[in-house]
Scaffold this active site. Structure first.
Site, PDB file in Angstrom:
ATOM      1  N   THR A 162      44.184  22.925  23.410  1.00  0.00           N
ATOM      2  CA  THR A 162      43.438  22.705  24.659  1.00  0.00           C
ATOM      3  C   THR A 162      44.349  21.950  25.614  1.00  0.00           C
ATOM      4  O   THR A 162      44.752  20.827  25.328  1.00  0.00           O
ATOM      5  CB  THR A 162      42.155  21.884  24.399  1.00  0.00           C
ATOM      6  OG1 THR A 162      41.384  22.538  23.408  1.00  0.00           O
ATOM      7  CG2 THR A 162      41.332  21.719  25.665  1.00  0.00           C
ATOM      8  N   LYS A 263      43.097  27.431  24.827  1.00  0.00           N
ATOM      9  CA  LYS A 263      41.770  27.242  25.425  1.00  0.00           C
ATOM     10  C   LYS A 263      41.928  26.653  26.820  1.00  0.00           C
ATOM     11  O   LYS A 263      42.745  25.761  27.023  1.00  0.00           O
ATOM     12  CB  LYS A 263      40.962  26.297  24.524  1.00  0.00           C
ATOM     13  CG  LYS A 263      39.607  25.890  25.040  1.00  0.00           C
ATOM     14  CD  LYS A 263      38.849  25.138  23.942  1.00  0.00           C
ATOM     15  CE  LYS A 263      37.509  24.635  24.424  1.00  0.00           C
ATOM     16  NZ  LYS A 263      37.624  23.416  25.234  1.00  0.00           N
ATOM     17  N   HIS A 287      36.539  23.797  30.444  1.00  0.00           N
ATOM     18  CA  HIS A 287      36.289  22.585  29.668  1.00  0.00           C
ATOM     19  C   HIS A 287      34.852  22.086  29.886  1.00  0.00           C
ATOM     20  O   HIS A 287      34.585  20.891  29.946  1.00  0.00           O
ATOM     21  CB  HIS A 287      37.289  21.485  30.046  1.00  0.00           C
ATOM     22  CG  HIS A 287      37.686  20.592  28.917  1.00  0.00           C
ATOM     23  ND1 HIS A 287      38.968  20.491  28.449  1.00  0.00           N
ATOM     24  CD2 HIS A 287      36.960  19.754  28.143  1.00  0.00           C
ATOM     25  CE1 HIS A 287      39.011  19.614  27.456  1.00  0.00           C
ATOM     26  NE2 HIS A 287      37.801  19.154  27.255  1.00  0.00           N
ATOM     27  N   ASP A 318      34.015  30.100  27.019  1.00  0.00           N
ATOM     28  CA  ASP A 318      33.056  29.019  26.778  1.00  0.00           C
ATOM     29  C   ASP A 318      32.708  28.340  28.085  1.00  0.00           C
ATOM     30  O   ASP A 318      33.516  28.304  29.010  1.00  0.00           O
ATOM     31  CB  ASP A 318      33.585  28.014  25.742  1.00  0.00           C
ATOM     32  CG  ASP A 318      34.775  27.207  26.232  1.00  0.00           C
ATOM     33  OD1 ASP A 318      34.567  26.234  26.971  1.00  0.00           O
ATOM     34  OD2 ASP A 318      35.917  27.561  25.888  1.00  0.00           O
ATOM     35  N   GLY A 320      28.601  26.864  29.673  1.00  0.00           N
ATOM     36  CA  GLY A 320      27.291  27.199  30.234  1.00  0.00           C
ATOM     37  C   GLY A 320      26.411  28.076  29.365  1.00  0.00           C
ATOM     38  O   GLY A 320      25.314  28.443  29.794  1.00  0.00           O
ATOM     39  N   ILE A 321      26.826  28.397  28.145  1.00  0.00           N
ATOM     40  CA  ILE A 321      26.006  29.262  27.286  1.00  0.00           C
ATOM     41  C   ILE A 321      24.813  28.451  26.757  1.00  0.00           C
ATOM     42  O   ILE A 321      24.992  27.436  26.075  1.00  0.00           O
ATOM     43  CB  ILE A 321      26.839  29.796  26.086  1.00  0.00           C
ATOM     44  CG1 ILE A 321      28.040  30.612  26.561  1.00  0.00           C
ATOM     45  CG2 ILE A 321      25.941  30.554  25.101  1.00  0.00           C
ATOM     46  CD1 ILE A 321      27.743  32.020  27.000  1.00  0.00           C
ATOM     47  N   GLY A 341      29.353  24.371  23.384  1.00  0.00           N
ATOM     48  CA  GLY A 341      29.587  22.937  23.268  1.00  0.00           C
ATOM     49  C   GLY A 341      28.278  22.173  23.300  1.00  0.00           C
ATOM     50  O   GLY A 341      27.664  21.876  22.271  1.00  0.00           O
TER      51      GLY A 341
HETATM   52  C1  LIG Z   1      30.962  15.775  25.064  1.00  0.00           C
HETATM   53  C2  LIG Z   1      32.016  16.820  25.087  1.00  0.00           C
HETATM   54  C3  LIG Z   1      33.218  16.596  24.396  1.00  0.00           C
HETATM   55  C4  LIG Z   1      34.212  17.584  24.419  1.00  0.00           C
HETATM   56  N1  LIG Z   1      35.356  17.370  23.697  1.00  0.00           N
HETATM   57  C5  LIG Z   1      36.291  18.360  23.638  1.00  0.00           C
HETATM   58  C6  LIG Z   1      37.433  18.198  22.813  1.00  0.00           C
HETATM   59  O1  LIG Z   1      37.630  17.177  22.167  1.00  0.00           O
HETATM   60  N2  LIG Z   1      38.317  19.225  22.773  1.00  0.00           N
HETATM   61  C7  LIG Z   1      38.141  20.387  23.488  1.00  0.00           C
HETATM   62  O2  LIG Z   1      38.966  21.304  23.387  1.00  0.00           O
HETATM   63  N3  LIG Z   1      37.063  20.550  24.278  1.00  0.00           N
HETATM   64  C8  LIG Z   1      36.141  19.576  24.348  1.00  0.00           C
HETATM   65  N4  LIG Z   1      35.011  19.769  25.104  1.00  0.00           N
HETATM   66  C9  LIG Z   1      34.816  21.056  25.790  1.00  0.00           C
HETATM   67  C10 LIG Z   1      34.127  22.069  24.871  1.00  0.00           C
HETATM   68  O3  LIG Z   1      34.958  22.485  23.812  1.00  0.00           O
HETATM   69  C11 LIG Z   1      33.702  23.325  25.632  1.00  0.00           C
HETATM   70  O4  LIG Z   1      34.806  23.823  26.357  1.00  0.00           O
HETATM   71  C12 LIG Z   1      32.549  23.064  26.593  1.00  0.00           C
HETATM   72  O5  LIG Z   1      31.645  22.116  26.057  1.00  0.00           O
HETATM   73  C13 LIG Z   1      31.831  24.370  26.880  1.00  0.00           C
HETATM   74  O6  LIG Z   1      30.813  24.198  27.798  1.00  0.00           O
HETATM   75  P1  LIG Z   1      29.261  23.986  27.379  1.00  0.00           P
HETATM   76  O7  LIG Z   1      29.148  22.569  26.937  1.00  0.00           O
HETATM   77  O8  LIG Z   1      28.536  24.276  28.631  1.00  0.00           O
HETATM   78  O9  LIG Z   1      28.965  24.961  26.254  1.00  0.00           O
HETATM   79  C14 LIG Z   1      34.002  18.806  25.123  1.00  0.00           C
HETATM   80  C15 LIG Z   1      32.793  19.015  25.798  1.00  0.00           C
HETATM   81  C16 LIG Z   1      31.807  18.046  25.781  1.00  0.00           C
HETATM   82  C17 LIG Z   1      30.523  18.311  26.504  1.00  0.00           C
END
Ligand SMILES: Cc1cc2nc3c(=O)[nH]c(=O)nc-3n(C[C@H](O)[C@H](O)[C@H](O)COP(=O)(O)O)c2cc1C
Length: 403
Positions: A162, A263, A287, A318, A320-321, A341
């Site tokens: 990422t 990612k 993200h 990824d 908004g799903i 997420g």
């Molecule tokens: C609280 C939180 C922590 C996250 N931590 C990481 C992480 O450590 N590594 C990473 O690649 N993405 C991280 N993400 C992003 C998620 O992997 C993902 O891209 C994102 O949550 C997708 O959107 P959604 O929450 O609407 O499904 C994080 C997202 C949230 C909400």
């Protein structure tokens, strides 16, 4: 008089209900840390809102009695096209990522494990052998190789890099306070917010969250750095070049022979460069709206990226799903599978492992009923003709045709 049995029923019918439960159950700073987002929240809002600009084109008859939801992602067989995106789930639940891993295993899918996770990669792989370890670009090259070696030795079957992070500070709705560690003094200071959430507190029993990152521990050390220690290392690491992306992919490939995902891709030219670096998969992602605010929703840029590179690498999405029909829209517009997420974080907060399973069941049945309505017998039959796209919906970022 009998109590209403539904009142205490921990099952929930939608991700929105799980989110409301999470909000009621978690102390305010923990809930706010999951809401996350950056700056004005433009990207975070658009991630969900964009799906409301997409409709579906159902058939009235000729539906299929059996529908196939299974697919593969980076060589892993999964029972339906939803993968757990890596998130640090510190302090949401005492079992943290292990509960998420068990739920994913119970429902036949992969977990992406954040390098900032609260549980070790060894514990998580033991709970779900279909684990992809996720790394940020942090630390020097020797340290990164050590972390890759540890993840592979533990049994990770893929690596997610990422790289989309710009250290943006400040949210219009305010950021939660994250303590350096939860000791007696912090507990007393945060007490007013925590004692109002007795169910969350008792779920931790005597083991308060320790807020460290065990997967970033130096070799031979049992404890990892604190979240702030880890963040400092990340902030002070020079940002990666495209050569660094190729280096990371090559290191992982040489030591493990396992697939590599990049990612955070939003632009067509970046997608092409990722292909040139030899990645096996990429996730179209902003993200979760936590990075550069103003980046469009991934679903808006997906068709352009999928058209450009899906014949060479696996394209996931990824952001908004929240329901099965969102997954179907993403697949119809070119994604092989999606990652989630917040949806599973709300489930975890609402009801632990069972809550995560509940979320996965909601998504699975939503995908299935959308396929039924669309007259499709398999997710592999979905095409853009299944989706009604509002005028002006799509975005294409990056000069077309560049590499
Ligand atoms: C609280 C939180 C922590 C996250 N931590 C990481 C992480 O450590 N590594 C990473 O690649 N993405 C991280 N993400 C992003 C998620 O992997 C993902 O891209 C994102 O949550 C997708 O959107 P959604 O929450 O609407 O499904 C994080 C997202 C949230 C909400």
């Amino acid at each position: 008089m009998k109590l209403n049995p539904w009142k205490q029923n921990p099952w929930f019918e939608s991700v929105a209900v799980a989110q409301r439960r999470a909000r009621r159950r978690l102390p305010r700073p923990v809930y706010d840390a999951l809401v996350a987002g950056s700056e004005r929240g433009q990207s975070m809002s658009d991630n969900e809102a964009a799906y409301t600009e997409l409709g579906l084109a159902p058939h009235v008859a000729g539906h299929q009695a059996k529908r196939d939801l299974a697919t593969t992602v980076m060589g892993q067989q999964i029972s339906f096209p939803v993968v757990m995106s890596p998130t640090g789930v510190q302090a949401v639940h005492p079992d943290g990522e292990v509960a998420v891993a068990r739920a994913a295993a119970a429902r036949g899918t992969v977990i992406g494990l954040s390098n900032f996770a609260s549980r070790s990669v060894e514990d998580v792989v033991a709970a779900n052998p279909q684990t992809f370890f996720q790394m940020y670009w942090t630390g020097d090259r020797d340290v990164m190789i050590q972390r890759m070696e540890r993840a592979y030795a533990a049994g990770s079957v893929g690596l997610i890099a990422t790289l989309d992070w710009s250290f943006s500070m400040g949210r219009d709705w305010g950021s939660p306070e994250i303590p350096e560690r939860v000791d007696f003094r912090t507990a007393v200071r945060l007490a007013p917010q925590v004692v109002r959430k007795p169910r969350w507190l008792t779920s931790f029993a005597r083991n308060l969250p320790d807020l460290t990152a065990p997967n970033l521990a130096a070799p031979g050390e049992s404890k990892g750095p604190t979240f702030f220690g880890a963040y400092y290392e990340w902030m002070t690491t020079p940002p990666p070049t495209w050569d660094d992306v190729a280096w990371m992919r090559d290191q992982w490939s040489q030591l493990s022979g396992k697939p590599f995902m990049l990612k955070g891709v939003c632009r067509v030219d970046d997608a092409r460069r990722a292909v040139d670096c030899g990645v096996d998969a990429l996730s179209v992602s902003n993200h979760g709206g936590n990075n550069l605010d103003g980046t469009p929703a991934p679903i808006r840029v997906l068709p352009s990226i999928s058209n450009a590179v899906a014949d060479q690498v696996e394209v996931l999405l990824d952001g908004g799903i929240r329901r099965g029909s969102d997954v179907v829209k993403a697949l119809a517009l070119g994604a092989r599978a999606v990652m989630i997420g917040r949806a599973y974080l709300w489930g975890l907060a609402a009801n632990g492992q069972a809550g995560v399973e509940n979320v996965l069941d909601i998504l699975r049945s939503g995908i299935d009923s959308s396929l039924l309505g669309l007259g499709r017998s398999s997710i592999h039959e979905l095409s853009p003709t299944d989706v009604v796209v509002a005028p002006g919906f799509r975005r294409e970022l990056g000069p077309a045709g560049t590499s």
